[in-house]
Write a protein that holds these residues in place. Structure first.
Motif, mmCIF file in Angstrom:
data_model
loop_
_atom_site.group_PDB
_atom_site.id
_atom_site.type_symbol
_atom_site.label_atom_id
_atom_site.label_comp_id
_atom_site.label_asym_id
_atom_site.label_seq_id
_atom_site.Cartn_x
_atom_site.Cartn_y
_atom_site.Cartn_z
ATOM 1 N N ASP A 524 0.827 -1.202 0.000
ATOM 2 C CA ASP A 524 0.000 0.000 0.000
ATOM 3 C C ASP A 524 0.868 1.260 0.000
ATOM 4 O O ASP A 524 0.574 2.234 -0.700
ATOM 5 C CB ASP A 524 -0.911 -0.015 1.230
ATOM 6 C CG ASP A 524 -1.849 1.194 1.262
ATOM 7 O OD1 ASP A 524 -2.472 1.490 0.222
ATOM 8 O OD2 ASP A 524 -1.928 1.843 2.317
ATOM 9 N N ILE A 527 2.212 2.087 -3.316
ATOM 10 C CA ILE A 527 1.215 2.644 -4.244
ATOM 11 C C ILE A 527 0.872 4.084 -3.884
ATOM 12 O O ILE A 527 0.874 4.978 -4.743
ATOM 13 C CB ILE A 527 -0.054 1.773 -4.231
ATOM 14 C CG1 ILE A 527 0.261 0.368 -4.763
ATOM 15 C CG2 ILE A 527 -1.163 2.418 -5.059
ATOM 16 C CD1 ILE A 527 -0.850 -0.634 -4.532
ATOM 17 N N GLU A 528 0.582 4.329 -2.606
ATOM 18 C CA GLU A 528 0.089 5.635 -2.174
ATOM 19 C C GLU A 528 1.195 6.620 -1.797
ATOM 20 O O GLU A 528 1.029 7.823 -1.897
ATOM 21 C CB GLU A 528 -0.857 5.457 -0.982
ATOM 22 C CG GLU A 528 -2.080 4.619 -1.288
ATOM 23 C CD GLU A 528 -2.974 5.276 -2.338
ATOM 24 O OE1 GLU A 528 -2.960 6.515 -2.434
ATOM 25 O OE2 GLU A 528 -3.668 4.538 -3.067
#
Length: 616
Positions: A524, A527-528
């Motif tokens: 995560d 990605i972020e």
């Protein structure tokens, strides 16, 4: 003297030596005081069970010399060049400026208080330069000060043991040779030191080549390696000693340092074996030497002798330490601790006793032996026995991190903590894993972490963080319970290998990292928050993000802006946490003692400096 009497005396001496070692271990103090007491007890001044005539002068000199060679070799074998780099300025200062101040100061004290001739006073001063690994290492084993402090003290002990022995014998030649000028001292000192360096380096390199390239037999390789090293230590001492007296000590020390830094196979088993041999010969030598000690030698010194001891402990040692550590990395409290720790050991005891046998003047022999042994008794008993209390009073025992598990995750954690300047101990029950951890330069304890004794050995009572990172959730659970309930560790982080076990860990009120959830979080983040994720995951990065508690003496007077002005370039305070609330601060945000600051630094060295600024 019959063989039976000799055998009985030797067995008694060794038995008393072992008993003294056991008692000293139980009390967590150096064994020297107990060994000396045991020798006096069974000698002519006590129960008269062991006679000084047991060994001839030449036999005693040979036994003591070879024993000291083994002891010095074993101590120097553990002297890593990387450890010396922890406090290079302090180390150099202690073995140069510190040794000179100790020599001159002690000589003046003996001259003024005891009225001794200058040549005898300088001889006593030369011997009392030494501290030595036999008394320093046991203290460091029970007082877990910062690595830079321990490195400075242990290096001083090893180097100054050699300096004291070589300088003392050079001075003794001057004292016992009428008509000689002081130049003979410098000539004798330089000749012995040069010979010791040449022989020591040669023997050390030869041993390293043998251990690396000779087939030692698959089944018995560790045993053969230990025996080769033992013979090498004795050979280094003998080769130099047969050419110049006391050059053997220098040769043994240099050989030990050379081999210890040569990355040889079976290093751990060699070190363990050498330690056992050293304990045996140390016990034997100290008890034998103490049988030669006359209590009257100590008594005749009276208040003047006590004045010399007080000057050595409370004036000369602090002065030498503070002058030799100016401008170094040690804090003021750490410098005071080093000044308070200066026990004397095997070298001054053995050399003084042998010199006394050869001195024709009984008064000179009495002053020499009495002063040296009085200083040994007092410094070992009080400085050794009170070392931990002194360290606690000065608050120089750092809170450290225990990582349980020497696998890839544990070693990575250890590397990350140490890159930030933290003190780390890794615990694992697998000998191969411990060897890998030590091979990467980390401190490690071999043992079962679910056993309280193992955690005690790792220093759980003084741990700020315990990270249980093994692949066995049962082990991690027990470690977490011990750390939280028995030792009250503030931060306990546990690896949960099975998601179903997360709830059990959280019931203990410990930070739990689920292996499967951690992977999801990392994906995560990639990605972020790709930039931050890539930076944190980059093994080649030189900086880090760290949270530190603000404990500086001026904490309540600081703002984020004023603190930032003291931080290294590239370090930022990005978050202030107080009473469970987190906030991104502005420059005028006031700080308080106990605040938790999140720091981002571009360089690891900058991070270490920033952490020290927040804590001092």
């Amino acid at each position: 003297m019959s063989a039976g009497v000799l055998i009985g005396a030797v067995v008694l001496i060794i038995g008393l030596g072992v008993a003294a070692q056991v008692i000293a271990d139980r009390l967590s103090v150096p064994s020297v005081a107990f060994l000396l007491f045991a020798g006096v007890l069974v000698g002519p001044e006590g129960l008269e069970l062991v006679s000084p005539d047991l060994f001839s002068t030449e036999a005693l000199r040979a036994i003591v010399g070879l024993s000291v060679g083994i002891i010095v070799f074993e101590g120097s074998f553990h002297l890593s060049v990387d450890r010396v780099r922890e406090a290079p300025r302090e180390t150099l200062g202690l073995v140069t400026v510190g040794a000179l101040v100790s020599l001159v100061g002690t000589a003046v004290a003996v001259r003024v208080a005891l009225g001794a001739d200058w040549d005898l006073a300088v001889l006593v001063g030369s011997l009392l330069i030494a501290t030595g690994p036999t008394v320093i290492t046991p203290i460091m084993n029970v007082v877990p000060v910062r690595e830079r402090v321990a490195a400075a003290l242990e290096t001083e002990g090893i180097v100054n043991d050699v300096t004291a022995a070589v300088l003392a014998v050079a001075t003794f030649e001057f004292v016992t040779s009428p008509g000689e000028t002081p130049v003979v001292v410098l000539q004798a000192f330089g000749a012995r030191l040069a010979l010791g360096l040449a022989v020591g380096i040669g023997v050390g390199l030869t041993l390293a080549v043998l251990l690396r390239r000779v087939d030692l037999s698959t089944d018995n390789a560790p045993r053969n390696a230990r025996l080769i090293v033992l013979v090498g230590a004795l050979a280094a001492y003998a080769l130099a000693e047969t050419r110049l007296p006391e050059a053997g000590i220098a040769a043994a020390a240099v050989a030990g340092v050379t081999l210890g830094n040569a990355d040889v196979p079976h290093e751990d088993v060699i070190a363990e074996f050498k330690g056992d041999v050293t304990l045996l010969v140390l016990s034997f030598v100290f008890v034998v030497l103490a049988t030669l000690l006359s209590v009257s030698d100590l008594a005749t010194l009276g208040l003047a002798g006590l004045a010399v001891v007080l000057a050595v402990v409370f004036l000369i040692r602090p002065l030498s330490v503070f002058l030799s550590t100016l401008g170094g990395r040690l804090s003021v409290r750490e410098r005071i601790f080093v000044a308070a720790i200066g026990p004397r050991g095997i070298v001054p005891a053995s050399v003084a006793t042998l010199f006394a046998i050869e001195l024709q003047n009984a008064d000179q022999a009495s002053i020499l032996v009495g002063t040296v042994f009085l200083v040994i008794f007092v410094t070992v008993t009080f400085q050794g026995g009170l070392a931990r209390h002194v360290a606690q009073a000065l608050d120089v025992i750092p809170m450290h991190t225990i990582v349980v598990g020497g696998g890839r995750i544990g070693r990575e954690l250890a590397a990350r903590f140490e890159s930030r300047g933290e003190e780390v101990v890794v615990v694992d029950s697998d000998e191969a894993a411990v060897e890998r951890v030590r091979g990467e330069g980390h401190r490690a304890v071999l043992g079962d972490a679910t056993d309280a004794d193992t955690l005690e050995q790792a220093g759980a009572g003084n741990a700020a963080v315990v990270a249980a990172a093994t692949a066995d959730d049962d082990v991690n659970l027990v470690v977490a319970q011990f750390a939280r309930s028995r030792y009250g560790v503030a931060t306990v982080v546990v690896r949960a290998n099975e998601p179903d076990n997360v709830a059990a860990f959280e019931d203990l009120d410990v930070e739990t990292i689920s292996a499967s959830f951690a992977v999801a979080d990392a994906m995560d983040d990639a990605i972020e928050r790709p930039a931050l994720a890539h930076w944190l995951a980059d093994e080649t990065r030189s900086g880090d993000v760290l949270e530190v508690e603000l404990t500086a003496a001026d904490a309540d007077e600081l703002t984020v802006q004023s603190l930032s002005a003291d931080l290294p370039s590239g370090c930022l305070v990005v978050m202030v946490s107080r009473n469970g609330e987190d906030r991104v601060p502005d420059p005028d945000t006031g700080l308080r003692r106990g605040d938790h600051l999140t720091l981002v630094c571009q360089e690891n060295e900058g991070m270490r400096e920033a952490v020290e600024r927040c804590r001092r």
